[in-house]
Write a protein that holds these residues in place. Structure first.
Motif, PDB file in Angstrom:
ATOM      1  N   LEU A  37       0.826  -1.210   0.000  1.00 49.16           N
ATOM      2  CA  LEU A  37       0.000   0.000   0.000  1.00 49.16           C
ATOM      3  C   LEU A  37       0.857   1.256   0.000  1.00 49.16           C
ATOM      4  O   LEU A  37       0.417   2.324  -0.427  1.00 49.16           O
ATOM      5  N   SER A  41      -1.599   8.437  -2.379  1.00 56.15           N
ATOM      6  CA  SER A  41      -2.454   8.725  -1.230  1.00 56.15           C
ATOM      7  C   SER A  41      -3.592   9.645  -1.636  1.00 56.15           C
ATOM      8  O   SER A  41      -3.615  10.199  -2.733  1.00 56.15           O
ATOM      9  N   SER A  42      -4.518   9.850  -0.706  1.00 54.03           N
ATOM     10  CA  SER A  42      -5.665  10.724  -0.990  1.00 54.03           C
ATOM     11  C   SER A  42      -5.226  12.159  -1.247  1.00 54.03           C
ATOM     12  O   SER A  42      -5.865  12.897  -1.993  1.00 54.03           O
ATOM     13  N   TYR A  52     -10.478  13.527   9.350  1.00 57.62           N
ATOM     14  CA  TYR A  52      -9.048  13.267   9.482  1.00 57.62           C
ATOM     15  C   TYR A  52      -8.385  14.400  10.269  1.00 57.62           C
ATOM     16  O   TYR A  52      -7.720  14.195  11.262  1.00 57.62           O
ATOM     17  N   TRP A  55      -7.919   1.931  -0.704  1.00 64.03           N
ATOM     18  CA  TRP A  55      -6.777   1.247  -0.105  1.00 64.03           C
ATOM     19  C   TRP A  55      -6.259   1.963   1.144  1.00 64.03           C
ATOM     20  O   TRP A  55      -5.421   1.437   1.852  1.00 64.03           O
ATOM     21  N   GLU A  56      -6.788   3.159   1.418  1.00 63.21           N
ATOM     22  CA  GLU A  56      -6.508   3.835   2.695  1.00 63.21           C
ATOM     23  C   GLU A  56      -7.658   3.632   3.679  1.00 63.21           C
ATOM     24  O   GLU A  56      -7.439   3.340   4.862  1.00 63.21           O
ATOM     25  N   GLU A  57      -8.884   3.806   3.206  1.00 63.83           N
ATOM     26  CA  GLU A  57     -10.047   3.712   4.083  1.00 63.83           C
ATOM     27  C   GLU A  57     -10.317   2.267   4.501  1.00 63.83           C
ATOM     28  O   GLU A  57     -10.791   2.019   5.617  1.00 63.83           O
TER      29      GLU A  57
END
Length: 253
Positions: A7, A12-13, A81, A92-94
């Motif tokens: 990951l 990233s977002s 956040y 893939w972050e959440e």
């Protein structure tokens, strides 16, 4: 020993755009999900394990563009956040697929009944809600639930969503001073949650009622005081009359 995190190689977002930069072609596509988000914030004021995105990109594959529902709800994620809020929603972050996706149909179809519906089913979004205000003969609100990897239409208005703990439906009301049909959240008894405007108006009405009751109580107290003063005046006149007749009023007690 080297530890490899796959990951960590993905964007990233913060590095991904929040939407596809496609402007909405109908104001309702912003207002309706915005209203649902505002109501939800009042219905779940203490909960911090949910997020409602409005016109925000959902990234599910680093090699593909995001899908951008008009609105979506995720459970079991951080509500905030930090003070800058979410720049986008990256799976893939959440590590949580949204539980509900919403599309508001305008004059120009954008695949709400075909490609988007198939994408949301493939992604595993449990509920898919489509609102088409332009329909006359067919139902304007369609609520689908994912069953065996395919969406099944649920009848009713509102429709209870047990996995979310809320119902969703449409009815006429006023939001931002606009009287029309809006979409709302409902409790299990079918009672809809109030909008921010309605809650503020209700608070004002309760404050006015409390003020009227306080005024009425004050008036009653004043009336009681006046009656007591009148009774005292009558008693004083009676004592003076007795004295004029040679009678000591105190001897009568």
């Amino acid at each position: 020993m080297l530890k490899y995190d796959p990951l960590a190689c993905l964007p990233s977002s913060e590095e991904l755009p929040d939407s596809d930069d496609t402007p909405v072609d109908n104001e309702l596509q912003d207002l309706i999900p915005g209203l649902l988000k505002a109501i939800l914030a009042m219905a779940w004021p203490e909960r911090m394990d949910w997020y409602f995105g409005v016109d925000m990109g959902i990234y599910y594959d680093p090699d593909l563009p995001a899908i951008v529902p008009d609105g979506f709800l995720s459970l079991g994620v951080e509500r905030f956040y930090d003070e800058n809020l979410r720049p986008s929603y990256v799976l893939w972050e959440e590590r949580r697929v949204p539980v509900l996706a919403l599309e508001v149909v305008s004059q120009k179809y954008r695949g709400e009944y075909s490609t988007k519906k198939a994408e949301y089913a493939k992604l595993g979004i449990l509920y898919y809600v489509v609102y088409n205000p332009n329909r006359r003969r067919k139902s304007r609100l369609e609520i689908y639930k994912l069953v065996n990897n395919a969406y099944e239409l649920h009848d009713g208005n509102p429709v209870w969503l047990p996995e979310i703990g809320l119902g969703i439906g449409i009815e006429r009301g006023t939001y931002l001073g606009i009287p029309r049909e809006w979409m709302y959240w409902y409790n299990q008894q079918g009672q809809r949650f109030l909008t921010p405007e309605e809650k503020e108006k209700l608070a004002e009405q309760k404050a006015q009622q409390a003020e009227r009751k306080a005024q009425q109580a004050e008036q009653k107290a004043q009336q009681a005081e006046q009656k007591a003063q009148q009774a005292e005046q009558k008693a004083q006149l009676l004592r003076e009359r007795l004295r004029s007749l040679g009678v000591d009023p105190d001897s009568l007690l």
